[in-house]
Design a protein around this motif. Sequence first.
Motif, PDB file in Angstrom:
ATOM      1  N   ASN A  14     -15.353  -6.990   8.069  1.00  0.00           N
ATOM      2  CA  ASN A  14     -14.321  -7.397   7.118  1.00  0.00           C
ATOM      3  C   ASN A  14     -14.810  -8.548   6.248  1.00  0.00           C
ATOM      4  OD1 ASN A  14     -12.447  -5.505   7.951  1.00  0.00           O
ATOM      5  ND2 ASN A  14     -11.654  -6.843   9.569  1.00  0.00           N
ATOM      6  N   ASP A  15     -16.064  -8.951   6.429  1.00  0.00           N
ATOM      7  CA  ASP A  15     -16.647 -10.061   5.676  1.00  0.00           C
ATOM      8  C   ASP A  15     -18.054  -9.658   5.214  1.00  0.00           C
ATOM      9  OD1 ASP A  15     -16.801 -12.548   4.539  1.00  0.00           O
ATOM     10  OD2 ASP A  15     -17.440 -13.541   6.389  1.00  0.00           O
ATOM     11  N   PRO A  16     -18.175  -8.633   4.355  1.00  0.00           N
ATOM     12  CA  PRO A  16     -19.495  -8.143   3.967  1.00  0.00           C
ATOM     13  C   PRO A  16     -20.252  -9.124   3.075  1.00  0.00           C
ATOM     14  CG  PRO A  16     -17.823  -7.081   2.645  1.00  0.00           C
ATOM     15  CD  PRO A  16     -17.105  -7.914   3.672  1.00  0.00           C
ATOM     16  N   VAL A  17     -21.576  -9.149   3.230  1.00  0.00           N
ATOM     17  CA  VAL A  17     -22.458  -9.922   2.352  1.00  0.00           C
ATOM     18  C   VAL A  17     -23.396  -8.910   1.711  1.00  0.00           C
ATOM     19  CG1 VAL A  17     -24.241 -11.689   2.241  1.00  0.00           C
ATOM     20  CG2 VAL A  17     -22.304 -11.974   3.803  1.00  0.00           C
ATOM     21  N   PHE A  18     -23.360  -8.825   0.381  1.00  0.00           N
ATOM     22  CA  PHE A  18     -24.167  -7.828  -0.316  1.00  0.00           C
ATOM     23  C   PHE A  18     -25.500  -8.419  -0.753  1.00  0.00           C
ATOM     24  CE2 PHE A  18     -19.723  -6.654  -0.872  1.00  0.00           C
ATOM     25  CZ  PHE A  18     -19.748  -5.383  -0.348  1.00  0.00           C
ATOM     26  N   THR A  36     -15.453  -4.014  -8.759  1.00  0.00           N
ATOM     27  CA  THR A  36     -14.577  -3.260  -7.864  1.00  0.00           C
ATOM     28  C   THR A  36     -15.156  -3.275  -6.460  1.00  0.00           C
ATOM     29  OG1 THR A  36     -13.962  -1.804  -9.685  1.00  0.00           O
ATOM     30  CG2 THR A  36     -13.472  -1.028  -7.464  1.00  0.00           C
ATOM     31  N   LEU A  37     -14.339  -3.599  -5.481  1.00  0.00           N
ATOM     32  CA  LEU A  37     -14.731  -3.553  -4.078  1.00  0.00           C
ATOM     33  C   LEU A  37     -14.067  -2.337  -3.461  1.00  0.00           C
ATOM     34  CD1 LEU A  37     -16.192  -5.054  -1.772  1.00  0.00           C
ATOM     35  CD2 LEU A  37     -14.009  -6.151  -1.256  1.00  0.00           C
ATOM     36  N   ARG A  38     -14.874  -1.503  -2.812  1.00  0.00           N
ATOM     37  CA  ARG A  38     -14.345  -0.279  -2.207  1.00  0.00           C
ATOM     38  C   ARG A  38     -14.550  -0.317  -0.703  1.00  0.00           C
ATOM     39  NH1 ARG A  38     -12.573   2.987  -5.820  1.00  0.00           N
ATOM     40  NH2 ARG A  38     -12.559   4.808  -4.498  1.00  0.00           N
ATOM     41  N   ASP A  39     -13.606   0.270   0.017  1.00  0.00           N
ATOM     42  CA  ASP A  39     -13.685   0.389   1.467  1.00  0.00           C
ATOM     43  C   ASP A  39     -14.086   1.823   1.766  1.00  0.00           C
ATOM     44  OD1 ASP A  39     -13.444   0.128   4.185  1.00  0.00           O
ATOM     45  OD2 ASP A  39     -11.260   0.372   4.182  1.00  0.00           O
ATOM     46  N   SER A  65     -20.926 -18.548 -11.599  1.00  0.00           N
ATOM     47  CA  SER A  65     -21.028 -18.302 -10.167  1.00  0.00           C
ATOM     48  C   SER A  65     -19.746 -18.819  -9.534  1.00  0.00           C
ATOM     49  CB  SER A  65     -22.258 -19.015  -9.595  1.00  0.00           C
ATOM     50  OG  SER A  65     -22.401 -18.713  -8.230  1.00  0.00           O
ATOM     51  N   GLU A  66     -18.871 -17.887  -9.169  1.00  0.00           N
ATOM     52  CA  GLU A  66     -17.576 -18.320  -8.646  1.00  0.00           C
ATOM     53  C   GLU A  66     -16.932 -17.231  -7.797  1.00  0.00           C
ATOM     54  OE1 GLU A  66     -14.606 -17.464 -12.331  1.00  0.00           O
ATOM     55  OE2 GLU A  66     -16.003 -19.123 -12.620  1.00  0.00           O
ATOM     56  N   TRP A  67     -15.934 -17.640  -7.056  1.00  0.00           N
ATOM     57  CA  TRP A  67     -15.124 -16.716  -6.277  1.00  0.00           C
ATOM     58  C   TRP A  67     -14.075 -16.132  -7.204  1.00  0.00           C
ATOM     59  CZ3 TRP A  67     -16.068 -14.960  -1.521  1.00  0.00           C
ATOM     60  CH2 TRP A  67     -16.988 -15.653  -0.745  1.00  0.00           C
ATOM     61  N   GLU A  75     -10.988 -11.711  -2.164  1.00  0.00           N
ATOM     62  CA  GLU A  75     -11.796 -12.363  -3.182  1.00  0.00           C
ATOM     63  C   GLU A  75     -13.253 -12.005  -2.945  1.00  0.00           C
ATOM     64  OE1 GLU A  75     -11.166 -16.571  -2.928  1.00  0.00           O
ATOM     65  OE2 GLU A  75     -11.878 -16.706  -0.889  1.00  0.00           O
ATOM     66  N   ILE A  76     -14.051 -12.150  -3.990  1.00  0.00           N
ATOM     67  CA  ILE A  76     -15.474 -11.830  -3.915  1.00  0.00           C
ATOM     68  C   ILE A  76     -16.245 -12.868  -4.710  1.00  0.00           C
ATOM     69  CG2 ILE A  76     -15.400 -10.264  -5.902  1.00  0.00           C
ATOM     70  CD1 ILE A  76     -17.476  -8.523  -4.380  1.00  0.00           C
ATOM     71  N   HIS A  77     -17.393 -13.288  -4.175  1.00  0.00           N
ATOM     72  CA  HIS A  77     -18.224 -14.254  -4.885  1.00  0.00           C
ATOM     73  C   HIS A  77     -19.215 -13.491  -5.754  1.00  0.00           C
ATOM     74  CE1 HIS A  77     -21.327 -17.310  -5.631  1.00  0.00           C
ATOM     75  NE2 HIS A  77     -20.253 -18.099  -5.702  1.00  0.00           N
ATOM     76  N   VAL A  78     -19.225 -13.825  -7.045  1.00  0.00           N
ATOM     77  CA  VAL A  78     -20.076 -13.137  -8.006  1.00  0.00           C
ATOM     78  C   VAL A  78     -20.818 -14.175  -8.840  1.00  0.00           C
ATOM     79  CG1 VAL A  78     -20.050 -11.669 -10.065  1.00  0.00           C
ATOM     80  CG2 VAL A  78     -18.547 -11.142  -8.152  1.00  0.00           C
ATOM     81  N   THR A  79     -22.094 -13.898  -9.073  1.00  0.00           N
ATOM     82  CA  THR A  79     -22.882 -14.678 -10.028  1.00  0.00           C
ATOM     83  C   THR A  79     -23.269 -13.716 -11.138  1.00  0.00           C
ATOM     84  OG1 THR A  79     -23.744 -16.089  -8.277  1.00  0.00           O
ATOM     85  CG2 THR A  79     -24.949 -16.088 -10.353  1.00  0.00           C
TER      86      THR A  79
END
Length: 152
Positions: A14-18, A36-39, A65-67, A75-79
């Motif tokens: 439930n806490d993926p790191v890509f 987009t985040l998909r399950d 670079s922010e959440w 939420e997702i952290h993206v740079t």
Amino acid sequence: MLKLAKTKTVDNTNDPVFDESFIVDVASEADSVTVTLRDEDVDGSDNAGRHQIPYEKLEGGDEISEWLPLDPQGEIHVTIRYEAASFEPIGHEVPDVYFGTHDNCKVTLYQDAHVPEGLLGEVLTEDGVYENGTAWKDLAASIEKAEKFIYI
């Protein structure tokens, strides 16, 4: 919506790191970039969340670079950084294209399929004055001169 990049699937968390990077060449105008985040499950995948980053936020060229909050939850952290491509043609070669030019090929560029004579005015190129062709007349002449004609 056009899919430009896809991360690997991270299983059973439930806490993926890509931790992945993409360089995406975009050759069209867009108002925003959508993350987009998909399950992913055995029976397919569901939309787990989405966030749109407006183009105005990216156009300065600075790295962001922010959440980002996801809709409907999470939420997702993206740079991300947008870098405008500069285009300064030198000669007839177009730089940074996917497919290079081939020998013995002829391409005729048209302003429009048919422009009445004298409507465009003079356009100067490095080879002299651009002569606007008439696509329909040129096509008809090519068909008339053709020894063989293949159509699908």
